[in-house]
Scaffold this active site. Structure first.
Site, PDB file in Angstrom:
ATOM      1  N   ASP A   1       0.853  -1.195   0.000  1.00  0.00           N
ATOM      2  CA  ASP A   1       0.000   0.000   0.000  1.00  0.00           C
ATOM      3  C   ASP A   1       0.889   1.246   0.000  1.00  0.00           C
ATOM      4  O   ASP A   1       1.592   1.520   0.965  1.00  0.00           O
ATOM      5  CB  ASP A   1      -0.883   0.003   1.262  1.00  0.00           C
ATOM      6  CG  ASP A   1      -1.849   1.183   1.247  1.00  0.00           C
ATOM      7  OD1 ASP A   1      -2.939   1.040   0.672  1.00  0.00           O
ATOM      8  OD2 ASP A   1      -1.491   2.254   1.794  1.00  0.00           O
TER       9      ASP A   1
ATOM     10  N   TYR B   1       3.226   9.810  -0.648  1.00  0.00           N
ATOM     11  CA  TYR B   1       4.280   9.248   0.211  1.00  0.00           C
ATOM     12  C   TYR B   1       5.667   9.474  -0.406  1.00  0.00           C
ATOM     13  O   TYR B   1       6.680   9.301   0.280  1.00  0.00           O
ATOM     14  CB  TYR B   1       4.090   7.751   0.468  1.00  0.00           C
ATOM     15  CG  TYR B   1       2.791   7.360   1.143  1.00  0.00           C
ATOM     16  CD1 TYR B   1       1.951   8.314   1.730  1.00  0.00           C
ATOM     17  CD2 TYR B   1       2.396   6.030   1.211  1.00  0.00           C
ATOM     18  CE1 TYR B   1       0.759   7.943   2.336  1.00  0.00           C
ATOM     19  CE2 TYR B   1       1.207   5.650   1.831  1.00  0.00           C
ATOM     20  CZ  TYR B   1       0.384   6.619   2.377  1.00  0.00           C
ATOM     21  OH  TYR B   1      -0.792   6.245   2.971  1.00  0.00           O
TER      22      TYR B   1
ATOM     23  N   LYS C   1       3.075  -0.776   8.857  1.00  0.00           N
ATOM     24  CA  LYS C   1       4.364  -0.289   8.333  1.00  0.00           C
ATOM     25  C   LYS C   1       5.471  -0.620   9.333  1.00  0.00           C
ATOM     26  O   LYS C   1       5.297  -0.450  10.539  1.00  0.00           O
ATOM     27  CB  LYS C   1       4.289   1.226   8.106  1.00  0.00           C
ATOM     28  CG  LYS C   1       5.632   1.902   7.856  1.00  0.00           C
ATOM     29  CD  LYS C   1       6.278   2.472   9.118  1.00  0.00           C
ATOM     30  CE  LYS C   1       7.657   3.036   8.867  1.00  0.00           C
ATOM     31  NZ  LYS C   1       8.362   3.405  10.123  1.00  0.00           N
ATOM     32  N   SER C   2       6.604  -1.075   8.820  1.00  0.00           N
ATOM     33  CA  SER C   2       7.793  -1.182   9.658  1.00  0.00           C
ATOM     34  C   SER C   2       9.031  -1.159   8.765  1.00  0.00           C
ATOM     35  O   SER C   2       8.977  -1.608   7.625  1.00  0.00           O
ATOM     36  CB  SER C   2       7.778  -2.472  10.487  1.00  0.00           C
ATOM     37  OG  SER C   2       8.944  -2.504  11.282  1.00  0.00           O
TER      38      SER C   2
ATOM     39  N   ASN D   1       4.758  -8.970  12.363  1.00  0.00           N
ATOM     40  CA  ASN D   1       3.430  -8.470  11.997  1.00  0.00           C
ATOM     41  C   ASN D   1       2.676  -9.415  11.060  1.00  0.00           C
ATOM     42  O   ASN D   1       1.449  -9.343  10.963  1.00  0.00           O
ATOM     43  CB  ASN D   1       3.549  -7.083  11.352  1.00  0.00           C
ATOM     44  CG  ASN D   1       4.027  -6.028  12.333  1.00  0.00           C
ATOM     45  OD1 ASN D   1       3.990  -6.227  13.539  1.00  0.00           O
ATOM     46  ND2 ASN D   1       4.503  -4.898  11.813  1.00  0.00           N
TER      47      ASN D   1
HETATM   48  N1  NAP Z   1      -5.102   6.533   3.612  1.00  0.00           N
HETATM   49  C1  NAP Z   1      -4.519   7.262   4.525  1.00  0.00           C
HETATM   50  O1  NAP Z   1      -4.825   8.462   4.697  1.00  0.00           O
HETATM   51  C2  NAP Z   1      -3.453   6.640   5.382  1.00  0.00           C
HETATM   52  C3  NAP Z   1      -2.980   7.327   6.512  1.00  0.00           C
HETATM   53  C4  NAP Z   1      -2.015   6.694   7.298  1.00  0.00           C
HETATM   54  C5  NAP Z   1      -1.540   5.430   6.948  1.00  0.00           C
HETATM   55  N2  NAP Z   1      -2.015   4.810   5.811  1.00  0.00           N
HETATM   56  C6  NAP Z   1      -1.523   3.466   5.402  1.00  0.00           C
HETATM   57  O2  NAP Z   1      -1.531   2.587   6.532  1.00  0.00           O
HETATM   58  C7  NAP Z   1      -0.217   2.066   6.728  1.00  0.00           C
HETATM   59  C8  NAP Z   1       0.030   1.771   8.184  1.00  0.00           C
HETATM   60  O3  NAP Z   1      -0.213   2.916   8.992  1.00  0.00           O
HETATM   61  P1  NAP Z   1       0.943   3.736   9.719  1.00  0.00           P
HETATM   62  O4  NAP Z   1       2.202   3.541   8.984  1.00  0.00           O
HETATM   63  O5  NAP Z   1       0.444   5.117   9.899  1.00  0.00           O
HETATM   64  O6  NAP Z   1       1.001   3.125  11.190  1.00  0.00           O
HETATM   65  P2  NAP Z   1       1.079   1.685  11.851  1.00  0.00           P
HETATM   66  O7  NAP Z   1       1.317   0.644  10.827  1.00  0.00           O
HETATM   67  O8  NAP Z   1      -0.096   1.573  12.765  1.00  0.00           O
HETATM   68  O9  NAP Z   1       2.371   1.824  12.781  1.00  0.00           O
HETATM   69  C9  NAP Z   1       3.659   2.013  12.269  1.00  0.00           C
HETATM   70  C10 NAP Z   1       4.600   2.342  13.441  1.00  0.00           C
HETATM   71  O10 NAP Z   1       4.633   1.270  14.367  1.00  0.00           O
HETATM   72  C11 NAP Z   1       5.959   0.739  14.468  1.00  0.00           C
HETATM   73  N3  NAP Z   1       5.811  -0.720  14.445  1.00  0.00           N
HETATM   74  C12 NAP Z   1       5.429  -1.489  13.397  1.00  0.00           C
HETATM   75  N4  NAP Z   1       5.352  -2.780  13.758  1.00  0.00           N
HETATM   76  C13 NAP Z   1       5.690  -2.837  15.066  1.00  0.00           C
HETATM   77  C14 NAP Z   1       5.800  -3.891  16.001  1.00  0.00           C
HETATM   78  N5  NAP Z   1       5.534  -5.149  15.657  1.00  0.00           N
HETATM   79  N6  NAP Z   1       6.185  -3.583  17.276  1.00  0.00           N
HETATM   80  C15 NAP Z   1       6.449  -2.306  17.633  1.00  0.00           C
HETATM   81  N7  NAP Z   1       6.356  -1.252  16.784  1.00  0.00           N
HETATM   82  C16 NAP Z   1       5.986  -1.532  15.508  1.00  0.00           C
HETATM   83  C17 NAP Z   1       6.718   1.275  13.281  1.00  0.00           C
HETATM   84  O11 NAP Z   1       8.069   1.499  13.602  1.00  0.00           O
HETATM   85  P3  NAP Z   1       9.283   0.736  12.817  1.00  0.00           P
HETATM   86  O12 NAP Z   1       9.171   1.105  11.381  1.00  0.00           O
HETATM   87  O13 NAP Z   1      10.496   1.291  13.483  1.00  0.00           O
HETATM   88  O14 NAP Z   1       9.072  -0.732  13.077  1.00  0.00           O
HETATM   89  C18 NAP Z   1       6.001   2.607  13.016  1.00  0.00           C
HETATM   90  O15 NAP Z   1       6.535   3.593  13.884  1.00  0.00           O
HETATM   91  C19 NAP Z   1       0.683   3.170   6.141  1.00  0.00           C
HETATM   92  O16 NAP Z   1       2.014   2.736   5.920  1.00  0.00           O
HETATM   93  C20 NAP Z   1      -0.086   3.508   4.883  1.00  0.00           C
HETATM   94  O17 NAP Z   1       0.127   2.522   3.892  1.00  0.00           O
HETATM   95  C21 NAP Z   1      -2.962   5.399   5.054  1.00  0.00           C
END
Ligand code: NAP
Length: 282
Positions: free
Chosen positions: A46, A51, A233-234, A243
């Site tokens: 995604d 981005y 995301k990571s 994950n």
């Molecule tokens: N449509 C929209 O408006 C919109 C908005 C926001 C996001 N998104 C999509 O949703 C995806 C995911 O959302 P997000 O990136 O905002 O947040 P998320 O996936 O909820 O969280 C990512 C954060 O959590 C950490 N993390 C990931 N796995 C972990 C684990 N197992 N243990 C501890 N920490 C962990 C990551 O750090 P590290 O990288 O250091 O592991 C990063 O800081 C995005 O990448 C994007 O594709 C869409």
């Protein structure tokens, strides 16, 4: 990794329920992160034009050795390109930058109801046109509220396959999810672990201890059992693997209810409210 289930979409296609999100991964780190995800068995990426890392996502896909048809790729319309001609331009730019032949899913990233005369139905009709021309397999929306979805239903002929919205234990976003369920629009849950904010929660920590999993795995499993599509995301190989390792255990009804009970309503939002969000990249 146990195999990732598919979710059927309302246009006859299907999407892997777990994917890999690349929001906030700097371009210089994106290729390596996506290659790691693909090596670990992820088959759904995604991204979004906003981005700034579509080129690197495409490079990883091309270099991975995984057949293109085995990977589901989503990107999203830049907020500055909602007029139909501009949307076509942005779509082509994304396709050129990704350079992977075709796109599986193209989304309106934000409805922007306070911009463009509030005319997101016209933007939606432009995406519907791309689909009817065979330029993209599926089209959907992101950050649409119930009133936005109701307008699409009243003024256009195509139902989005997905609505990608903020959902995590602190923000259930229930009314939007319920509308999706009632109208065959799959829910994609963005920030599924609230960008880490839910991982120290006492209720979740207690459940994680009981099932012998990490808190991230418990929260992602909660989403899976609710039927959401997720793409955490990571940039860490260990966490990317962790994950995805969520398909060999189950949360009982009591644990599911306890996690759902953490909802803080509007106070739980981490991202902007789509009803007023009006940011356009400079
Ligand atoms: N449509 C929209 O408006 C919109 C908005 C926001 C996001 N998104 C999509 O949703 C995806 C995911 O959302 P997000 O990136 O905002 O947040 P998320 O996936 O909820 O969280 C990512 C954060 O959590 C950490 N993390 C990931 N796995 C972990 C684990 N197992 N243990 C501890 N920490 C962990 C990551 O750090 P590290 O990288 O250091 O592991 C990063 O800081 C995005 O990448 C994007 O594709 C869409």
């Amino acid at each position: 990794m146990t195999s990732i289930p598919d979710i059927s979409l309302n246009d006859g296609t299907s999407i892997p329920q777990l994917g890999f999100g690349v929001f906030q991964i700097p371009p210089a780190e994106t290729k390596a992160a996506v290659l790691t995800a693909l090596e670990l068995g992820y088959r759904h990426i995604d991204t979004a034009e906003m981005y700034g890392n579509e080129k690197e996502v495409g490079q990883a896909i091309r270099e991975s050795g995984v057949p293109r048809d085995d990977i589901y790729v989503t990107t999203k319309l830049n907020n500055g390109f909602h007029e139909p001609d501009k949307a076509r331009e942005a779509y082509q730019l994304s396709l050129d930058d990704l350079d992977i032949g075709y796109l599986d899913l193209f989304l309106i990233h934000w409805p922007l109801p306070t911009l463009y005369g509030g005319d997101y139905p016209t933007t939606w009709n432009a995406l519907a046109q791309f689909k009817s021309e065979g330029l993209v397999k599926s089209v959907g929306v992101s950050n649409f509220q119930v009133d936005h979805l109701e307008r699409l239903a009243a003024e256009t002929d195509l139902v989005p396959v997905v609505n990608q919205i903020e959902v995590h234990p602190y923000f259930a976003n229930a009314a939007v999810r319920d509308y999706g369920t009632e109208h065959s629009i799959a829910t994609e849950a963005w920030s599924p672990i609230a960008q880490g904010a839910v991982l120290d929660d006492q209720v979740i920590t207690e459940i994680a201890g009981r099932v012998g999993r990490t808190t991230a795995q418990v929260v992602l499993r909660w989403h899976i059992q609710l039927g959401h599509i997720v793409f955490p995301k990571s940039v860490s190989e260990k966490r990317i693997a962790e994950n995805a390792d969520i398909f060999d255990f189950e949360l009982d009804a009591e644990s599911m209810a306890a996690i759902s009970g953490l909802d803080r309503g509007e106070d739980g939002r981490r991202g902007p409210n789509p009803s007023v969000f009006d940011w356009i990249p400079g």
